[in-house]
Design a protein around this motif. Sequence first.
Motif, short mmCIF file in Angstrom:
data_model
loop_
_atom_site.label_atom_id
_atom_site.label_comp_id
_atom_site.label_asym_id
_atom_site.label_seq_id
_atom_site.Cartn_x
_atom_site.Cartn_y
_atom_site.Cartn_z
N VAL A 96 -43.63 45.59 -23.10
CA VAL A 96 -44.17 46.93 -23.36
C VAL A 96 -43.93 47.32 -24.81
CG1 VAL A 96 -43.98 49.36 -22.77
CG2 VAL A 96 -43.91 47.66 -20.97
N LEU A 97 -42.76 46.95 -25.34
CA LEU A 97 -42.42 47.35 -26.70
C LEU A 97 -43.20 46.56 -27.74
CD1 LEU A 97 -38.57 47.74 -26.35
CD2 LEU A 97 -40.22 49.55 -26.79
N GLN A 110 -33.20 39.49 -11.58
CA GLN A 110 -34.24 40.47 -11.93
C GLN A 110 -33.94 41.15 -13.25
OE1 GLN A 110 -32.76 40.25 -8.99
NE2 GLN A 110 -34.24 40.42 -7.32
N ILE A 111 -32.71 41.02 -13.72
CA ILE A 111 -32.37 41.61 -15.00
C ILE A 111 -33.25 40.98 -16.09
CG2 ILE A 111 -30.49 40.06 -15.74
CD1 ILE A 111 -28.97 42.58 -16.60
N LEU A 160 -40.08 42.54 -19.20
CA LEU A 160 -41.05 43.63 -19.07
C LEU A 160 -40.88 44.65 -20.19
CD1 LEU A 160 -43.25 44.77 -17.24
CD2 LEU A 160 -41.48 46.03 -16.03
N ALA A 161 -39.62 45.04 -20.44
CA ALA A 161 -39.37 46.02 -21.50
C ALA A 161 -39.83 45.45 -22.84
CB ALA A 161 -37.88 46.37 -21.55
N GLY A 221 -36.60 42.56 -15.96
CA GLY A 221 -36.57 43.86 -16.63
C GLY A 221 -36.64 43.68 -18.13
N ILE A 222 -35.89 42.73 -18.66
CA ILE A 222 -35.86 42.53 -20.11
C ILE A 222 -37.22 42.06 -20.60
CG2 ILE A 222 -34.84 41.12 -21.93
CD1 ILE A 222 -32.21 41.24 -20.32
N ILE A 235 -47.42 45.81 -10.62
CA ILE A 235 -47.41 46.56 -11.88
C ILE A 235 -46.79 45.69 -12.96
CG2 ILE A 235 -46.64 48.64 -13.04
CD1 ILE A 235 -46.45 50.03 -10.43
N ILE A 236 -45.66 45.08 -12.63
CA ILE A 236 -44.99 44.24 -13.62
C ILE A 236 -45.93 43.12 -14.06
CG2 ILE A 236 -43.06 42.67 -13.99
CD1 ILE A 236 -41.38 44.36 -12.19
N ALA A 242 -38.56 49.52 -16.41
CA ALA A 242 -37.96 48.23 -16.72
C ALA A 242 -36.48 48.41 -17.06
CB ALA A 242 -38.68 47.58 -17.89
N ASN A 301 -29.49 45.82 -12.18
CA ASN A 301 -28.97 44.46 -12.08
C ASN A 301 -27.71 44.27 -12.90
OD1 ASN A 301 -30.82 42.64 -10.38
ND2 ASN A 301 -32.20 43.99 -11.47
N ASP A 360 -39.74 34.22 -12.68
CA ASP A 360 -38.62 34.82 -11.97
C ASP A 360 -38.01 33.85 -10.97
OD1 ASP A 360 -36.93 36.99 -11.15
OD2 ASP A 360 -38.15 37.15 -9.34
N HIS A 413 -48.14 55.50 -27.53
CA HIS A 413 -48.98 54.77 -26.59
C HIS A 413 -49.28 55.65 -25.39
CE1 HIS A 413 -48.72 50.88 -28.55
NE2 HIS A 413 -47.52 51.26 -28.91
N PRO A 420 -47.97 45.78 -26.14
CA PRO A 420 -48.34 46.73 -25.08
C PRO A 420 -49.64 46.36 -24.35
CG PRO A 420 -48.44 47.75 -27.25
CD PRO A 420 -47.83 46.42 -27.44
N ASN A 422 -47.26 53.30 -20.48
CA ASN A 422 -46.31 52.38 -21.09
C ASN A 422 -44.89 52.93 -21.07
OD1 ASN A 422 -48.24 50.52 -21.49
ND2 ASN A 422 -48.54 50.91 -23.65
N MET A 470 -39.93 54.45 -29.67
CA MET A 470 -40.72 53.45 -30.39
C MET A 470 -42.16 53.43 -29.94
SD MET A 470 -38.12 50.23 -30.46
CE MET A 470 -39.36 49.00 -30.87
N ILE A 471 -42.40 53.74 -28.67
CA ILE A 471 -43.77 53.61 -28.15
C ILE A 471 -44.34 54.95 -27.73
CG2 ILE A 471 -43.49 51.25 -27.36
CD1 ILE A 471 -43.30 52.54 -24.50
N LEU A 487 -41.78 51.28 -19.28
CA LEU A 487 -40.60 50.94 -20.07
C LEU A 487 -39.33 51.49 -19.40
CD1 LEU A 487 -39.33 49.68 -22.56
CD2 LEU A 487 -39.69 51.83 -23.74
N ILE A 505 -34.58 48.67 -13.96
CA ILE A 505 -34.33 47.36 -13.35
C ILE A 505 -33.14 46.69 -14.04
CG2 ILE A 505 -35.25 45.05 -12.96
CD1 ILE A 505 -38.00 46.21 -12.79
N ILE A 506 -33.14 46.76 -15.37
CA ILE A 506 -32.06 46.13 -16.12
C ILE A 506 -30.72 46.75 -15.74
CG2 ILE A 506 -31.12 45.72 -18.44
CD1 ILE A 506 -34.01 45.70 -19.47
N VAL A 555 -48.94 44.57 -16.12
CA VAL A 555 -48.55 44.99 -17.46
C VAL A 555 -48.20 43.76 -18.30
CG1 VAL A 555 -46.76 46.18 -18.78
CG2 VAL A 555 -47.79 47.27 -16.80
#
Lengths: 390, 330, 236, 290
Positions: B304-305, B293-294, B300-301, B297-298, B255-256, D101, D108, B280, D90, B308, D94, D86-87, D98, D104-105, B259
């Motif tokens: 998406v933002l 993995q942090i 990926l976020a 995450g960043i 998925i990651i 994600a 960690n 990674d 969509h 997209p 998404n 913000m999204i 988000l 995950i952040i 996306v």
Amino acid sequence: MVRSAIASATLALALGVGLPAAQAQEKVVTIGAHMPLTGSLARSGQTFNEGMQVALRMCNAASPKVQVKVDVIDDESTPAKAVSAVEKLASSGSVAIIGGYGSNIVGPASDASDKLGKVYITAGAVSDELTQRGLKTFFRINNNAGYQKGIATLLIDLKPQAVSIIASTKEAPTLLAQGLEKDLAAKGIKVTVHKFDPAITDFKPIINKIKLQDKPDIIMMSAYENDYVGIIRAAKVLKPQVKLMVGTWSLATPKMYTEFPDLMNNVVGTSFLPFPVEVKSEEGRKFAAAYQDMYKKEIEYLATLSFVETTLLCEAIQRAAEAGTLDKGGLADEMRKTDRDTMLGRVQFDQTGDNPNFALSMGQHREGKIVLVSPKAAATGDIAYPAVPW
Amino acid sequence: MSDTASSRLLSGRSLAMAGGLVVVGLLPLAAGASPYMLGLLISSLILAGLGLSWALLGNLGGMVSFGHAAFFGVGSYASALLAAKLGVPVLLAIPLAGGVATLSSLAMLPALRLSGPYFALAILAYAQIFRILATEASWLTGGAAGLQRFPGLPTVFGFNFAERHGSYVLVLGMVVLCALIYVVIRRSYVGIALRAIAESEDATRVVGVNSTLLKTWMLMLSAFIAGMFGALNAHIIGFLEPDYAFSGIWSVMPIIGAVFGGYRSVIGPVFGAVVIYMFDQVIAKSLIPVGHQILLGIVLAGMVLLAPNGLAGLVGRIFSRTGGKHHARA
Amino acid sequence: MLETRNLSAGYGAITVLWDVNLKFRSGALTAIVGPNGAGKTTLLRALTGLIPHTGAILLDGAPLKGKTWDLAAQGVVMVPEGRLVFRDMTVEENLCLGAYPERCRGDLSANLERMYSFFPRLKERRSQLAGSLSGGEAQMVAMGRGLMAQPRILLIDEPSLGLAPVIVNEVFDIIRRLKAEGTTIVLIEQNTRIALSVADDVHLIRTGKVVMSEPAASVDLDRLHDLYFAREGQGA
Amino acid sequence: MTELILQALFSGVLIGSVYALVALGLALAFGAMRIINLAHGELVLLAAYMAYLVESRTGLEPYAAIPLALAVVSAVSIALFMLVNMIRDHRELNSLILTFAIGIILTNAILLAFASDMRTTTSAFLQDAVSFGDVYAMRGEIIAFALSLVLMGLLWWWLKASWYGRAVRAVSSNRGAAMLMGINPTRIETVSFLVAGALASFAGVALYTMSVVQPAVGHALTVKAFIITVLAGVGSIPGVFLGAVLLGVTEALTVTLASSALQELAGMVLFLMVLFLMPNGLFGARARRG
């Protein structure tokens, strides 16, 4: 621009070549290690790493001619990443690999290591299948049989009528539970095994079943740290009429007692060293001191394991380096010549790379101290029995 | 399907894309990549294949799955068991394992009626159930102790697939093949109908598309592809246990990747999986050895933002800005 | 007084409403009639800020400020069609929500009692979920909810839609009563006959444009119907 | 046998009450914004680590950490809301990705800050056993249960009788109509994320007192919470409580009557059966399909 770059590169090269020449008598050998530094097994990996670092420091101090240094990679408890780690380490010049935690990781990683012709040693994978593959470069210092023997010896000595085993469905705990069930049943002891999914957090229903249906003399926990806490807590609440709580890995450690003083008293787990450390051997005392110096804490069981494996590997490397066979594949032969008393007892490697002498001592938490209670030869005190944490 | 139809579906452009993919894919071999690099690339391509299978379901079926580990795990076990217990040749066991994964997907048919997060998490529940069943059925799967003595990839006509270069070529080939299948379906009448379903289910019901049947086909195909990559991975790694075969990683990483690369395009999931995995493992891991993995995450976020539609969308936007408009819909 | 100047609105690239200029007199009931799809609801959505528009909307000569949710505080309240009640809340909770703007929160129970006097049937059903009501009752909830906001201008969207004739009469009796109390009302209605029976002013919208604006008293129903149905095929 | 079953029921109810707190936060944010916050479990976990921080540094009882947990988790909740907002236009996917994600952040970040050691309370007071006839529990569990009931009561009252609470329900029920009533949906969504964060804070501290936490358990909590919202159906607090208790009891009874290895399986099968056979959940009012 380009020319100056080339010039400086040449200079750097010249210096780089010059340096080892200047310190000709000190040979630096690199080994690699892959550990789970993240994920659910990360704590085990960290402790392994600490024991390893202490071993290298002591080994290098003892034999300054050949200095061994280690590259550590996080294998994230995934086989593919462990294999990648082995390949990366091998390609960057490691002569041997110290393996990670769990047979599912060590299996593929040691396969890869074998293909690359690198010696692979582990203290974290107990499955019997690992030594049945006929690998020429695979070594390990501990195995399921040793754990089984250590625990079975204690349990059989106590002559209980019935034992209940609570076993995690993870690989190593399952194997251990199966082996123990067989050993104890052979002695006429009634054994009931309760397998549980590692996702479980409330153990009261299991303990209650044991309390009301099994009515054993001893509860044996074949599980990991967080499970012990949940199980003993549930037992403390329900107070089944048992005489002893026994566990395995990472249970009889000073850390467990400091963190959970109310849960640990009288609990028995696998251990090599009593606490406070009363090591008879010179090596053990030095290890404890160096560990305290580097990490400001008491040695733990897993750190001891990795200390021993690293020391054995380091000494074999030094022997091979001095004999000049290190670059010619002589390391595996040197490993096989190992025969040495360690904190784990005598270590030798058989044809499959296994250590046939491996057996464990059992230690009991006693008011903040750990007393070795089994086997008789290693004991530093008598077992408190019947005795439970509540 | 007639010849003209298939030639229309497999247009020059998609064949060129496949060719390009192969060429780009073979570059590391030409560049003499180390076994370590190849090992990483193989892992990333397995995720790429899984990402394709995920995006196929997500893009054409409009169904987001959080449990592709279910198919992946079933595929791994099926192939390992077929090869070890019945002696099926490994290269045959792999597609058969895809078939077994497809069969397992039939258990999920009731989930097709669900929408959005309900479908996503229902599949996740299946993955968990399969994991527990694999642990419990120790007579077949070896239980928690796992399976480790089953055949690896074979040597065919002197070409050793078990060795890194060979495995790499095999996995790369599989990814390209699956990408082509995906392209063909996307271009076909069925694909157009499916994308319409993904956009709005009600509208197409009116037009007369039998959406449940089409979704079923997509679920089965997705399961087949995921199962095959699970099988490939099993033979490359040479060890299986339930926690690993059905690990959340196989649900999450595709998925990651998809996306990140852009799940609406064909090339996006492949590209995304490779880039994100290499990022990674090579970059993030050297920056933050523990907890890297942090960064994943960043990234990926942020993706998406800010973008997209993923990398593919981003590249498309840049292309369309510089004039090559038709690339925007790649 | 509410008024629109050159109001155009639509959905995305599609414009549905073209240059609409309307005045809604204070204290009067203005009916907006027109065939299905003419743009009546679009007009209401634009007025309430649910969709973007060009042109101006003036309240007492000044531009209407803020977003949809700021209107209620200024006394502009819309009664959507009855399906848009809060289905999983009780009748009384629905009514209470009408009083959400801070200026209306004061005397909640007196306000509620007033609504129950308007709609005695709702008092019987006060603790019933709105989703379980009949169409007519739901319409009453929607109107009661709007009235709880103590509107200066009440915009009512298709109150007769899908209701049995008896119920429609009941609903319009209430509208008449509101009008008699002096509330400014804008009524969107497909049913011209019934709209004419309560309206002071009538505007006919077809294919997004105002095609007729007259005091209700002077409207000839036949002429209105001619306009209403002319070229309806394109109006849809 | 009755004794066994009674204890299983009792244990199931106790653990279920804490599951319910976790699930309520998820359901509240979902109701307002139609977004499954996949980082919700991590918010709970964050609060649990705040409890650990306070207990290990000050030696106070873990519940003393609630102000800190509220502050930290609220701050993170608001940040999370602003990102998701913000999204919002969509596709659903998404926002799922988000929040995933962000999960995950957070996992960690917790790992980096607190290492991967398992943590749980060391308070002798909370770990003490209490008995009611033949059934037993840890004092911490009884306190968590009581806390959970009180919080659910407060939340029920808040949603029923306060202006903000009613507005939250109105927005969940019909966003457009709520806007026409003068309700600013963005503000209400912010409020519901804050309340969800507050519930997560209490749930996290309670969890720390009765169970073992590790950086990796956040995801499992989210899944469990989602299962409960499915069991409950959308939109009722008693439903969420009953759903959570049902899950807890099912798990405990599976251990008692069958095998403890099947505990997870039972929960998942229950989830799928309700999902397929009862589209409105066991106690919910509204359909979720379409």
